[in-house]
Design a protein around this motif. Sequence first.
Motif, PDB file in Angstrom:
ATOM      1  N   UNK A 111       0.803  -1.225   0.000  1.00 56.43           N
ATOM      2  CA  UNK A 111       0.000   0.000   0.000  1.00 56.43           C
ATOM      3  C   UNK A 111       0.831   1.268   0.000  1.00 56.43           C
ATOM      4  N   UNK A 112       2.005   1.203  -0.644  1.00 54.76           N
ATOM      5  CA  UNK A 112       2.859   2.397  -0.709  1.00 54.76           C
ATOM      6  C   UNK A 112       2.209   3.411  -1.648  1.00 54.76           C
ATOM      7  N   UNK A 113       2.236   4.673  -1.240  1.00 52.51           N
ATOM      8  CA  UNK A 113       1.467   5.693  -1.954  1.00 52.51           C
ATOM      9  C   UNK A 113       2.372   6.767  -2.557  1.00 52.51           C
ATOM     10  N   UNK A 114       3.186   7.372  -1.730  1.00 49.22           N
ATOM     11  CA  UNK A 114       4.051   8.442  -2.251  1.00 49.22           C
ATOM     12  C   UNK A 114       5.495   8.187  -1.818  1.00 49.22           C
ATOM     13  N   UNK A 115       6.422   8.882  -2.472  1.00 50.89           N
ATOM     14  CA  UNK A 115       7.844   8.724  -2.140  1.00 50.89           C
ATOM     15  C   UNK A 115       8.495  10.101  -2.036  1.00 50.89           C
ATOM     16  N   UNK A 116       9.237  10.306  -0.971  1.00 45.76           N
ATOM     17  CA  UNK A 116       9.970  11.562  -0.800  1.00 45.76           C
ATOM     18  C   UNK A 116      11.407  11.205  -0.423  1.00 45.76           C
ATOM     19  N   UNK A 117      12.356  12.035  -0.828  1.00 47.77           N
ATOM     20  CA  UNK A 117      13.742  11.723  -0.469  1.00 47.77           C
ATOM     21  C   UNK A 117      14.605  12.985  -0.445  1.00 47.77           C
ATOM     22  N   UNK A 118      15.640  12.936   0.370  1.00 47.46           N
ATOM     23  CA  UNK A 118      16.575  14.062   0.411  1.00 47.46           C
ATOM     24  C   UNK A 118      18.027  13.581   0.341  1.00 47.46           C
ATOM     25  N   UNK A 143       8.129   2.379   4.497  1.00 47.85           N
ATOM     26  CA  UNK A 143       9.366   1.751   4.021  1.00 47.85           C
ATOM     27  C   UNK A 143      10.427   2.833   3.850  1.00 47.85           C
ATOM     28  N   UNK A 144      11.605   2.604   4.448  1.00 45.16           N
ATOM     29  CA  UNK A 144      12.717   3.554   4.350  1.00 45.16           C
ATOM     30  C   UNK A 144      13.717   3.060   3.311  1.00 45.16           C
ATOM     31  N   UNK A 145      14.376   4.007   2.649  1.00 45.58           N
ATOM     32  CA  UNK A 145      15.436   3.640   1.709  1.00 45.58           C
ATOM     33  C   UNK A 145      16.649   4.534   1.968  1.00 45.58           C
ATOM     34  N   UNK A 146      17.830   3.976   1.797  1.00 45.79           N
ATOM     35  CA  UNK A 146      19.049   4.792   1.833  1.00 45.79           C
ATOM     36  C   UNK A 146      19.955   4.336   0.694  1.00 45.79           C
ATOM     37  N   UNK A 147      20.390   5.290  -0.121  1.00 48.76           N
ATOM     38  CA  UNK A 147      21.361   5.013  -1.188  1.00 48.76           C
ATOM     39  C   UNK A 147      22.638   5.768  -0.865  1.00 48.76           C
ATOM     40  N   UNK A 148      23.786   5.103  -1.024  1.00 50.95           N
ATOM     41  CA  UNK A 148      25.064   5.756  -0.722  1.00 50.95           C
ATOM     42  C   UNK A 148      25.786   6.212  -1.985  1.00 50.95           C
ATOM     43  N   UNK A 183      22.307   0.145  -1.812  1.00 48.32           N
ATOM     44  CA  UNK A 183      20.947   0.562  -1.460  1.00 48.32           C
ATOM     45  C   UNK A 183      20.455  -0.284  -0.284  1.00 48.32           C
ATOM     46  N   UNK A 184      19.897   0.390   0.710  1.00 48.87           N
ATOM     47  CA  UNK A 184      19.313  -0.295   1.871  1.00 48.87           C
ATOM     48  C   UNK A 184      17.828   0.045   1.903  1.00 48.87           C
ATOM     49  N   UNK A 185      16.998  -0.966   2.060  1.00 48.06           N
ATOM     50  CA  UNK A 185      15.544  -0.770   2.133  1.00 48.06           C
ATOM     51  C   UNK A 185      15.045  -1.510   3.362  1.00 48.06           C
ATOM     52  N   UNK A 201      33.859  13.401   4.340  1.00 45.08           N
ATOM     53  CA  UNK A 201      32.535  13.840   3.898  1.00 45.08           C
ATOM     54  C   UNK A 201      31.760  12.627   3.371  1.00 45.08           C
ATOM     55  N   UNK A 202      30.507  12.510   3.796  1.00 39.72           N
ATOM     56  CA  UNK A 202      29.722  11.310   3.477  1.00 39.72           C
ATOM     57  C   UNK A 202      28.389  11.718   2.878  1.00 39.72           C
ATOM     58  N   UNK A 203      28.073  11.172   1.680  1.00 37.70           N
ATOM     59  CA  UNK A 203      26.820  11.496   1.004  1.00 37.70           C
ATOM     60  C   UNK A 203      25.869  10.308   1.005  1.00 37.70           C
ATOM     61  N   UNK A 204      24.585  10.589   1.228  1.00 33.95           N
ATOM     62  CA  UNK A 204      23.561   9.555   1.051  1.00 33.95           C
ATOM     63  C   UNK A 204      22.280  10.206   0.548  1.00 33.95           C
ATOM     64  N   UNK A 205      21.375   9.368   0.062  1.00 36.22           N
ATOM     65  CA  UNK A 205      20.005   9.820  -0.205  1.00 36.22           C
ATOM     66  C   UNK A 205      19.096   8.997   0.687  1.00 36.22           C
ATOM     67  N   UNK A 206      18.435   9.640   1.639  1.00 35.53           N
ATOM     68  CA  UNK A 206      17.469   8.949   2.496  1.00 35.53           C
ATOM     69  C   UNK A 206      16.078   9.218   1.939  1.00 35.53           C
ATOM     70  N   UNK A 207      15.250   8.187   1.904  1.00 36.09           N
ATOM     71  CA  UNK A 207      13.907   8.355   1.342  1.00 36.09           C
ATOM     72  C   UNK A 207      12.890   7.492   2.057  1.00 36.09           C
ATOM     73  N   UNK A 208      11.625   7.844   1.869  1.00 34.41           N
ATOM     74  CA  UNK A 208      10.538   7.127   2.544  1.00 34.41           C
ATOM     75  C   UNK A 208       9.336   7.000   1.632  1.00 34.41           C
ATOM     76  N   UNK A 209       8.792   5.782   1.610  1.00 33.88           N
ATOM     77  CA  UNK A 209       7.485   5.565   1.003  1.00 33.88           C
ATOM     78  C   UNK A 209       6.452   5.718   2.107  1.00 33.88           C
ATOM     79  N   UNK A 210       5.431   6.491   1.807  1.00 32.79           N
ATOM     80  CA  UNK A 210       4.333   6.670   2.759  1.00 32.79           C
ATOM     81  C   UNK A 210       3.100   5.927   2.283  1.00 32.79           C
ATOM     82  N   UNK A 211       2.275   5.558   3.246  1.00 29.21           N
ATOM     83  CA  UNK A 211       0.949   5.066   2.878  1.00 29.21           C
ATOM     84  C   UNK A 211      -0.005   6.251   2.965  1.00 29.21           C
ATOM     85  N   UNK A 212      -1.107   6.127   2.268  1.00 27.17           N
ATOM     86  CA  UNK A 212      -2.108   7.195   2.303  1.00 27.17           C
ATOM     87  C   UNK A 212      -3.087   6.888   3.430  1.00 27.17           C
TER      88      UNK A 212
END
Length: 223
Positions: A111-118, A143-148, A183-185, A201-212
């Motif tokens: 039931x994942x609805x939207x995805x946001x990431x920074x 659901x959380x995601x992290x990409x390095x 990628x970690x989910x 210096x360490x870069x990642x993209x953290x993101x989240x799928x939300x349910x509605x």
Amino acid sequence: MSYATMHAEDVNTVNLSVYERIEHDIALKGISIVENALPMSTIAPLLARVASLPEYEFNDAGTGRKLDHQINQFVRRDQIHWLDPQHPSESLWFDWMNGLKTHLNRSLMLGLFSYESHFAQYQPGAFYKKHVDSFKGQANRRLSTVLYLNPNWQPQYGGELVVYNPTKDDEEYCRINPNFGTLVVFLSEDFPHEVLPASHLRYSIAGWYRINNSIFNQIDPPQ
Ligand code: OGA
Ligand code: MN
């Protein structure tokens, strides 16, 4: 063949085995760690983008009023920049993450609805103390995601993501080096985790799928 068509094929076929692997890991353990998960053509522009962002494009994570800010500084020291699906070097990322959403909704009915990431930038010494991304029954991050995005990262630099056991949260479950393309989910409510300080210096993209929540409430009414 247009570029858009080529890319649609790329998402639907080439990545299918990665999507399936994540599906199986999530179903079995609630967490998936995949090296070189995304095509280089998708992640190289992301590194170029984050590395070229000027300092003023980053915000201290969780800035708020003075007291909130002090508390947040105690918990986390990363600086963030939200990704934008309209930006040319970020749109392929959203395409890939949308493909994963569709796959997981079909196979696991999440039931994942939207995805946001920074983007997150951790300066040397910066950390993010142990936390969960979502609290049971409260938030709607499922659901959380992290990409390095750190080429040539050496283990001695530190900066590991430490994941704790869902049922015994003082017990380490695993440690992940922030290597380029990993990628970690994981299920947002289940896994406490923390970012250890690094010497570089360490870069990642953290993101989240939300349910509605509104739809969720309608299809799952209290009886
Ligand atoms: C987060 C987070 C992990 C990382 O932003 O919530 O846990 O390794 N990030 O960057
Ligand atoms: Mn987190």
